[in-house]
Design a protein around this motif. Structure first.
Motif, PDB file in Angstrom:
ATOM      1  N   PRO A 193       0.828  -1.212   0.000  1.00 37.31           N
ATOM      2  CA  PRO A 193       0.000   0.000   0.000  1.00 37.31           C
ATOM      3  C   PRO A 193       0.860   1.258   0.000  1.00 37.31           C
ATOM      4  CG  PRO A 193      -0.029  -1.053   2.160  1.00 37.31           C
ATOM      5  CD  PRO A 193       0.705  -1.982   1.250  1.00 37.31           C
ATOM      6  N   LYS A 194       0.353   2.309  -0.627  1.00 40.03           N
ATOM      7  CA  LYS A 194       1.125   3.549  -0.766  1.00 40.03           C
ATOM      8  C   LYS A 194       1.327   4.262   0.561  1.00 40.03           C
ATOM      9  CE  LYS A 194      -0.291   4.319  -5.557  1.00 40.03           C
ATOM     10  NZ  LYS A 194      -0.994   5.229  -6.509  1.00 40.03           N
ATOM     11  N   ASP A 195       0.435   4.025   1.519  1.00 38.48           N
ATOM     12  CA  ASP A 195       0.546   4.727   2.798  1.00 38.48           C
ATOM     13  C   ASP A 195       1.359   3.952   3.832  1.00 38.48           C
ATOM     14  OD1 ASP A 195      -1.308   2.726   3.067  1.00 38.48           O
ATOM     15  OD2 ASP A 195      -2.794   3.938   4.124  1.00 38.48           O
ATOM     16  N   GLY A 196       2.120   2.960   3.382  1.00 41.88           N
ATOM     17  CA  GLY A 196       2.990   2.214   4.298  1.00 41.88           C
ATOM     18  C   GLY A 196       2.475   0.819   4.570  1.00 41.88           C
ATOM     19  N   LEU A 197       3.388  -0.069   4.910  1.00 37.45           N
ATOM     20  CA  LEU A 197       3.060  -1.468   5.132  1.00 37.45           C
ATOM     21  C   LEU A 197       2.419  -1.690   6.499  1.00 37.45           C
ATOM     22  CD1 LEU A 197       6.349  -3.151   3.846  1.00 37.45           C
ATOM     23  CD2 LEU A 197       4.326  -2.497   2.529  1.00 37.45           C
ATOM     24  N   VAL A 198       1.614  -2.738   6.572  1.00 40.32           N
ATOM     25  CA  VAL A 198       1.090  -3.212   7.851  1.00 40.32           C
ATOM     26  C   VAL A 198       1.911  -4.439   8.250  1.00 40.32           C
ATOM     27  CG1 VAL A 198      -0.870  -4.231   9.049  1.00 40.32           C
ATOM     28  CG2 VAL A 198      -1.232  -2.365   7.416  1.00 40.32           C
ATOM     29  N   ALA A 199       2.575  -4.345   9.388  1.00 43.39           N
ATOM     30  CA  ALA A 199       3.387  -5.452   9.896  1.00 43.39           C
ATOM     31  C   ALA A 199       2.679  -6.111  11.068  1.00 43.39           C
ATOM     32  CB  ALA A 199       4.756  -4.962  10.326  1.00 43.39           C
ATOM     33  N   LEU A 200       2.703  -7.423  11.090  1.00 43.14           N
ATOM     34  CA  LEU A 200       2.104  -8.165  12.191  1.00 43.14           C
ATOM     35  C   LEU A 200       3.195  -8.579  13.174  1.00 43.14           C
ATOM     36  CD1 LEU A 200      -0.374 -10.386  10.168  1.00 43.14           C
ATOM     37  CD2 LEU A 200      -0.724  -8.108  11.137  1.00 43.14           C
ATOM     38  N   THR A 201       2.853  -8.525  14.447  1.00 41.09           N
ATOM     39  CA  THR A 201       3.798  -8.882  15.503  1.00 41.09           C
ATOM     40  C   THR A 201       3.136  -9.875  16.455  1.00 41.09           C
ATOM     41  OG1 THR A 201       3.085  -7.030  16.901  1.00 41.09           O
ATOM     42  CG2 THR A 201       4.918  -6.619  15.389  1.00 41.09           C
ATOM     43  N   CYS A 257      -1.626 -16.129   7.508  1.00 40.72           N
ATOM     44  CA  CYS A 257      -2.885 -16.162   6.762  1.00 40.72           C
ATOM     45  C   CYS A 257      -3.408 -14.762   6.489  1.00 40.72           C
ATOM     46  CB  CYS A 257      -3.914 -16.989   7.515  1.00 40.72           C
ATOM     47  SG  CYS A 257      -3.387 -18.699   7.797  1.00 40.72           S
ATOM     48  N   LYS A 258      -3.236 -13.855   7.434  1.00 35.48           N
ATOM     49  CA  LYS A 258      -3.657 -12.473   7.224  1.00 35.48           C
ATOM     50  C   LYS A 258      -2.869 -11.845   6.072  1.00 35.48           C
ATOM     51  CE  LYS A 258      -6.762 -12.216  10.435  1.00 35.48           C
ATOM     52  NZ  LYS A 258      -8.190 -12.116  10.045  1.00 35.48           N
ATOM     53  N   ILE A 259      -1.592 -12.152   6.001  1.00 32.95           N
ATOM     54  CA  ILE A 259      -0.794 -11.655   4.877  1.00 32.95           C
ATOM     55  C   ILE A 259      -1.242 -12.327   3.587  1.00 32.95           C
ATOM     56  CG2 ILE A 259       1.542 -11.451   3.937  1.00 32.95           C
ATOM     57  CD1 ILE A 259       2.574 -11.505   6.844  1.00 32.95           C
ATOM     58  N   ALA A 260      -1.516 -13.627   3.642  1.00 33.90           N
ATOM     59  CA  ALA A 260      -1.919 -14.375   2.449  1.00 33.90           C
ATOM     60  C   ALA A 260      -3.209 -13.836   1.850  1.00 33.90           C
ATOM     61  CB  ALA A 260      -2.080 -15.858   2.797  1.00 33.90           C
ATOM     62  N   GLU A 261      -4.129 -13.364   2.683  1.00 31.45           N
ATOM     63  CA  GLU A 261      -5.404 -12.875   2.152  1.00 31.45           C
ATOM     64  C   GLU A 261      -5.405 -11.369   1.914  1.00 31.45           C
ATOM     65  OE1 GLU A 261      -8.522 -13.949   4.808  1.00 31.45           O
ATOM     66  OE2 GLU A 261      -7.664 -12.905   6.539  1.00 31.45           O
ATOM     67  N   GLY A 262      -4.224 -10.748   2.019  1.00 32.06           N
ATOM     68  CA  GLY A 262      -4.119  -9.342   1.671  1.00 32.06           C
ATOM     69  C   GLY A 262      -4.535  -8.365   2.739  1.00 32.06           C
ATOM     70  N   ALA A 263      -4.543  -8.795   4.003  1.00 33.95           N
ATOM     71  CA  ALA A 263      -4.918  -7.902   5.098  1.00 33.95           C
ATOM     72  C   ALA A 263      -3.703  -7.274   5.779  1.00 33.95           C
ATOM     73  CB  ALA A 263      -5.745  -8.663   6.131  1.00 33.95           C
ATOM     74  N   ALA A 264      -2.499  -7.739   5.447  1.00 31.88           N
ATOM     75  CA  ALA A 264      -1.261  -7.213   6.017  1.00 31.88           C
ATOM     76  C   ALA A 264      -0.131  -7.522   5.038  1.00 31.88           C
ATOM     77  CB  ALA A 264      -0.996  -7.827   7.383  1.00 31.88           C
ATOM     78  N   TRP A 316       6.634 -12.407   4.002  1.00 33.86           N
ATOM     79  CA  TRP A 316       6.353 -11.258   3.144  1.00 33.86           C
ATOM     80  C   TRP A 316       5.113 -11.514   2.298  1.00 33.86           C
ATOM     81  CZ3 TRP A 316       9.915  -7.274   3.522  1.00 33.86           C
ATOM     82  CH2 TRP A 316      11.205  -7.594   3.975  1.00 33.86           C
ATOM     83  N   GLY A 317       4.298 -10.492   2.121  1.00 30.01           N
ATOM     84  CA  GLY A 317       3.260 -10.575   1.110  1.00 30.01           C
ATOM     85  C   GLY A 317       3.875 -10.478  -0.275  1.00 30.01           C
ATOM     86  N   ARG A 318       4.757  -9.539  -0.442  1.00 27.53           N
ATOM     87  CA  ARG A 318       5.530  -9.395  -1.670  1.00 27.53           C
ATOM     88  C   ARG A 318       6.974  -9.142  -1.256  1.00 27.53           C
ATOM     89  NH1 ARG A 318       1.759  -8.062  -5.875  1.00 27.53           N
ATOM     90  NH2 ARG A 318      -0.102  -9.271  -5.301  1.00 27.53           N
ATOM     91  N   ALA A 319       7.812 -10.155  -1.397  1.00 25.15           N
ATOM     92  CA  ALA A 319       9.204 -10.020  -0.966  1.00 25.15           C
ATOM     93  C   ALA A 319       9.906  -8.985  -1.823  1.00 25.15           C
ATOM     94  CB  ALA A 319       9.920 -11.363  -1.084  1.00 25.15           C
TER      95      ALA A 319
END
Length: 264
Positions: A159-167, A198-205, A258-261
């Motif tokens: 996303p243009k407004d910055g990545l969402v990282a899960l911790t 899974c959240k990354i896989a479905e495009g939520a992060a 990574w969603g997109r490495a």
């Protein structure tokens, strides 16, 4: 059975069976215990693992299985080029806290790579399967695999407004948080268990760095789902992340999902 999608759905069927005893324990009073490594365990872990191992013997006879609770009890078969990894309840702390963010995980590994896997969050009613492609569906414990309304999932562009990282929800990982910020994370979102993959896989992060200790069964199923959705799991330096690390006791080093490495 050789098709990765077919294997992933077969593993999903097993996860649905295992969800029944897990949710039976979850719905009632239970007493957490402590393993030798001081990590928590409940009766749900043991019951689910028994169900999973029984079904895997019929699905893939002769394929070695590394399962968390059996491994802790000393059952440690040689893995070879093809083996299964089982985490009957990933996120036991989430299970104990009753926040729903725990999962049932099964993965098939071939030559160090998770080629098929399933992650099931029974309390949230959501299941994920990954082989050649990745899918998700709403699913109640014990549901028939053929009755589910599966939909394909893919990772998203940054996303243009910055990545969402899960911790991690249950552990502070300052090195991982620093890595996320350095690689463009605008938000850090605590999330339990293998649901992060899974959240990354479905495009939520977009990414999930982890520098703290994990075991191979903690992440292999999520890795399979994410890879099938177009993502990747690497070392922090960008090398492929592999499984079957018998010399290290199947303990993982640091990794990044990574969603997109990034290229290069």
């Amino acid at each position: 059975m050789t098709d990765a999608d077919d294997i992933a759905f077969a593993l999903a069927a097993i996860c649905l069976h295992a969800g029944v005893p897990v949710m039976n324990v979850y719905a009632n009073d239970f007493m957490p215990e402590q393993k030798a490594d001081r990590s928590p365990v409940t009766e749900a872990d043991r019951l689910a693992e028994a169900v999973i191992l029984d079904w895997l013997k019929r699905l893939m006879p002769g394929v070695p299985v590394l399962a968390e609770e059996s491994f802790a009890a000393g059952v440690r078969p040689e893995t070879g080029a093809r083996f299964l990894l089982v985490d009957p309840v990933d996120g036991t702390r989430e299970f104990i806290d009753r926040n729903g963010e725990f999962t049932i995980n099964i993965a098939l590994v071939e030559h160090g790579v998770p080629v098929a896997g399933c992650v099931y969050a029974p309390a949230l009613g959501q299941i994920y399967a990954g082989g050649r492609r990745a899918f998700t569906a709403a699913a109640t414990p014990g549901a028939d695999i053929g009755s589910l309304d599966w939909r394909p999932i893919r990772t998203r562009a940054a996303p243009k407004d910055g990545l969402v990282a899960l911790t991690s929800r249950s552990r502070v990982d300052e090195a991982a948080e620093r890595f996320a910020r350095e690689h463009g994370a605008a938000r850090l979102v605590p999330t339990g268990s293998s649901l992060k993959f899974c959240k990354i896989a479905e495009g939520a992060a977009d990414l999930y760095p982890r520098f703290g200790a994990t075991m191979e069964w903690d992440i292999a199923a999520g890795h399979a789902v994410l890879a099938a959705a177009g993502g990747a799991v690497t070392t922090p330096g960008g090398d492929p992340f592999t499984y079957g690390k018998a010399d290290a006791g199947y303990q993982n080093g640091p990794f990044v999902a990574w969603g997109r490495a990034p290229a290069g």
